[in-house]
Design an enzyme around this catalytic site. Structure first.
Site, mmCIF file in Angstrom:
data_model
loop_
_atom_site.group_PDB
_atom_site.id
_atom_site.type_symbol
_atom_site.label_atom_id
_atom_site.label_comp_id
_atom_site.label_asym_id
_atom_site.label_seq_id
_atom_site.Cartn_x
_atom_site.Cartn_y
_atom_site.Cartn_z
ATOM 1 N N CYS A 1 9.136 -9.530 63.772
ATOM 2 C CA CYS A 1 8.283 -9.213 62.620
ATOM 3 C C CYS A 1 6.822 -9.508 62.957
ATOM 4 C CB CYS A 1 8.711 -10.030 61.403
ATOM 5 S SG CYS A 1 7.576 -9.802 60.005
ATOM 6 N N CYS A 16 5.248 -12.492 60.673
ATOM 7 C CA CYS A 16 5.654 -13.895 60.734
ATOM 8 C C CYS A 16 4.673 -14.662 61.621
ATOM 9 C CB CYS A 16 7.080 -14.009 61.282
ATOM 10 S SG CYS A 16 8.346 -13.606 60.052
ATOM 11 N N HIS A 52 9.234 -14.953 55.556
ATOM 12 C CA HIS A 52 9.669 -13.567 55.745
ATOM 13 C C HIS A 52 10.509 -13.061 54.571
ATOM 14 C CE1 HIS A 52 10.660 -10.056 58.290
ATOM 15 N NE2 HIS A 52 11.872 -10.134 57.777
ATOM 16 N N ASN A 109 3.187 -1.721 48.569
ATOM 17 C CA ASN A 109 4.395 -0.894 48.550
ATOM 18 C C ASN A 109 5.543 -1.844 48.796
ATOM 19 O OD1 ASN A 109 2.767 1.440 48.456
ATOM 20 N ND2 ASN A 109 2.677 1.544 50.683
ATOM 21 N N HIS A 167 8.715 -8.003 55.467
ATOM 22 C CA HIS A 167 7.921 -9.205 55.191
ATOM 23 C C HIS A 167 6.984 -8.911 54.014
ATOM 24 C CE1 HIS A 167 6.258 -13.055 56.979
ATOM 25 N NE2 HIS A 167 5.397 -12.784 56.006
ATOM 26 N N HIS A 226 4.115 -8.152 51.929
ATOM 27 C CA HIS A 226 2.727 -7.890 52.285
ATOM 28 C C HIS A 226 2.186 -6.720 51.485
ATOM 29 C CE1 HIS A 226 4.642 -4.633 54.506
ATOM 30 N NE2 HIS A 226 3.463 -4.095 54.712
ATOM 31 N N GLN A 259 -1.565 -3.971 51.291
ATOM 32 C CA GLN A 259 -2.586 -3.339 52.106
ATOM 33 C C GLN A 259 -3.875 -3.230 51.304
ATOM 34 O OE1 GLN A 259 -1.220 -0.061 54.766
ATOM 35 N NE2 GLN A 259 0.612 -0.099 53.503
#
Lengths: 374, 374
Positions: free
Chosen positions: B77, B80, B144, B184, B195, B197, B199
């Site tokens: 990942c 991480c 994660h 998203n 993971h 997150h 944008q």
């Protein structure tokens, strides 16, 4: 230029009163049987349209569609012919092309009072209205395993003639502002019936994209005294870089600012508002170029390309006179194994990011070896 | 109203020169290590923006993104923490919230000459420009398996503060017109990294939806001398039918003309252009209401709800003064087993058809039993 009205369909009724129209190739005679299914009554006016004050767009709310047919087994396909009239939506032993009202419509098939006018959202309050309009299904062939690309020219032209018939009839309804013929093809874009078919939506409003494009074209007319789309077409035809295919009457190209990994626009070389304005030669040419593009699509990857085909049509209303009939084809497939998803930038902000240059996809489609086509 | 600038991040550089910013909870001290990966040089200006004359929209063309990371195994990942600096995008033994420039950006991270101005598409010819702007990744947690909804209030507020920091910094760049923070979440909408997150896109143009909404708000100001979005918010707050949750500073509701099966808008009760204009109490309230809505989302179905979260932010430019900061959340899930696909009507014509009434989904979200929440 020859005028053409196209073939008149044979009309019948389904068990719940919905209309069904059979379009036949020369020499074929439709033979509808009684639809003997025990269908429930149709929900009347179960659809509503709401005006979004934040964007100026209408949204249709059709709650009954939650129960619509979802990936039926092949032996229960509602689009296959049913000689007994007991199984499918098409009570006949066979057919060429058939159109019928959608059993689970997004827009009600009911007819409004003659004085119905979509409310004008001017007073700053939430505005809703009954969801008048009409949703039809068009089955391109009785062959469950066919695709549009596999139809021969005469059969594909019959589909085009059926689109023309429906465009003329539905635009004549006073509550209809736009007639949208389209095909969704492929499970990757959510198609729940694999039988080759399309849909026809007659909206009581202009769709947001059509409204935007007409606004742009009106502004272009004011600034340049030319038609925006004719100028775009001339610009594309003046060089090869984004041309896919075409002939003296029709042009297929990847647009300069394509939004999708695969996107092709097909224009007749003469400006018309909709399919009913094209003459016989232009219709034959459009049919041939359309089949050519679809065949190239299926040569791109080892599997058939999922696509949306969207017919941009305009009425003869003066407010729509700058409209230029064309077909926009788009696919979410961005490689043999990957799809483009419409995520934050596209879905929330309408800001498209593409991974493929329009010129590179045009070259790939232009250079397809005819011998390799399925 | 208390002013707040939020925490200052610790800055470091990745092996290819990209910037990374560590945001830490009180008492935590970021400890970046050297990024020792042998990364290739960054592609300079591999992005282009093109103006679509037919719609008035800009489209970004970023061909290098075809090779971006796609569903890596969990032990590879990129989000991480990597204490050795040899494995992931985050060279540190641990972190709270981290922001870094996207390795596969849709918009180039390069800075233009100071006199760069996006070309005006006025002459009727195709217009393209270098794709200036910036795309950042924000990792919400080093865990994660976390999700935004699982963060405690202090941690979620740190994410909000990181958004504020990036909004302030990126809006200060002369080539940036709009800063869009979004998440998203879920494979169903194409997320390739699980993971938790989000944008951040800094566009050189206004996104099409923002442009439409500002046009509507400007017209509303002319007609009514009030702010369109403040009027919509007041209208929603005047009755319960579409309210989901909220407090004295923040309101969450399903919009009257929702386009998605699940859609919630969260507004601060006071008009501001973007996150940097909110005071400390408003930020705490927004954080709490946002967490509340996300928790309700995950209580709707047996599995976590896929969603897009979109922060509608505006600059202090006079042309954007009618903008009202808010968050729009939307999901494609229309039942426990079915997704809404954006097919012909939505994708080609922007004409949304929804299967769920806004009032029914608001009631379901409002009535979630707190004890049942995960």
């Amino acid at each position: 230029m020859r005028e053409t009205d196209g073939p008149e369909p044979v009309r019948a009724s389904l068990a719940d009163g919905r209309e069904i129209l059979f379009f036949a190739l020369p020499g074929h005679q439709p033979d509808p049987r009684p639809d003997i299914r025990p269908l429930p009554d149709r929900a009347q006016l179960a659809s509503e349209v709401r005006f979004d004050r934040a964007t100026g767009d209408w949204v249709a709310v059709a709650a009954l569609r939650q129960d619509r047919t979802y990936k039926p087994p092949a032996d229960q396909c509602p689009l296959c012919p049913s000689a007994t009239g007991a199984v499918s939506e098409v009570p006949a032993a066979d057919y060429d092309v058939v159109v019928f009202e959608n059993r689970f419509p997004s827009l009600s098939g009911a007819r409004p009072d003659s004085d119905f006018v979509l409310p004008q959202p001017l007073d700053g309050q939430p505005v809703a209205a009954d969801g008048y309009g009409r949703c039809e299904v068009i089955s391109f062939s009785s062959d469950h395993d066919a695709s549009f690309a596999s139809l021969n020219h005469a059969h594909a032209r019959l589909v085009v003639d059926a689109w023309r018939h429906r465009t003329r009839s539905l635009l004549a309804l006073p509550e209809v502002a736009q007639v949208f013929c389209f095909e969704n093809r492929g499970e990757d874009i959510g198609v729940t019936l694999t039988h080759p078919h399309g849909q026809i939506y007659a909206y009581p409003y202009l769709t947001p994209r059509t409204r935007s494009m007409l606004d742009r074209a009106d502004a272009h007319r004011r600034d340049h005294d030319t038609n925006l789309f004719a100028d775009i077409l001339a610009s594309e035809r003046s060089q090869i870089s984004r041309i896919v295919t075409g002939d003296e009457l029709t042009t297929a190209f990847v647009p300069f600012a394509a939004r999708w990994p695969v996107e092709v626009h097909i224009y007749p070389n003469r400006q018309v508002n909709n399919l009913t304005d094209l003459d016989d030669d232009e219709l034959d040419s459009l049919t041939a170029v359309y089949l050519d593009v679809l065949t190239r699509f299926d040569s791109l990857y080892p599997t058939q390309l999922p696509y949306i085909s969207a017919l941009h049509q305009y009425s003869s209303d003066p407010a729509q006179q700058e409209g230029f009939f064309h077909i926009e084809l788009m696919s979410v497939r961005r490689s043999a194994t990957k799809l483009k998803f419409l995520a934050g930038s596209e879905s929330a902000m309408d800001a498209f990011i593409t991974d493929v240059t329009p010129e590179s996809i045009a070259a790939r489609l232009r250079d397809v070896d005819p011998a390799s086509r399925r």
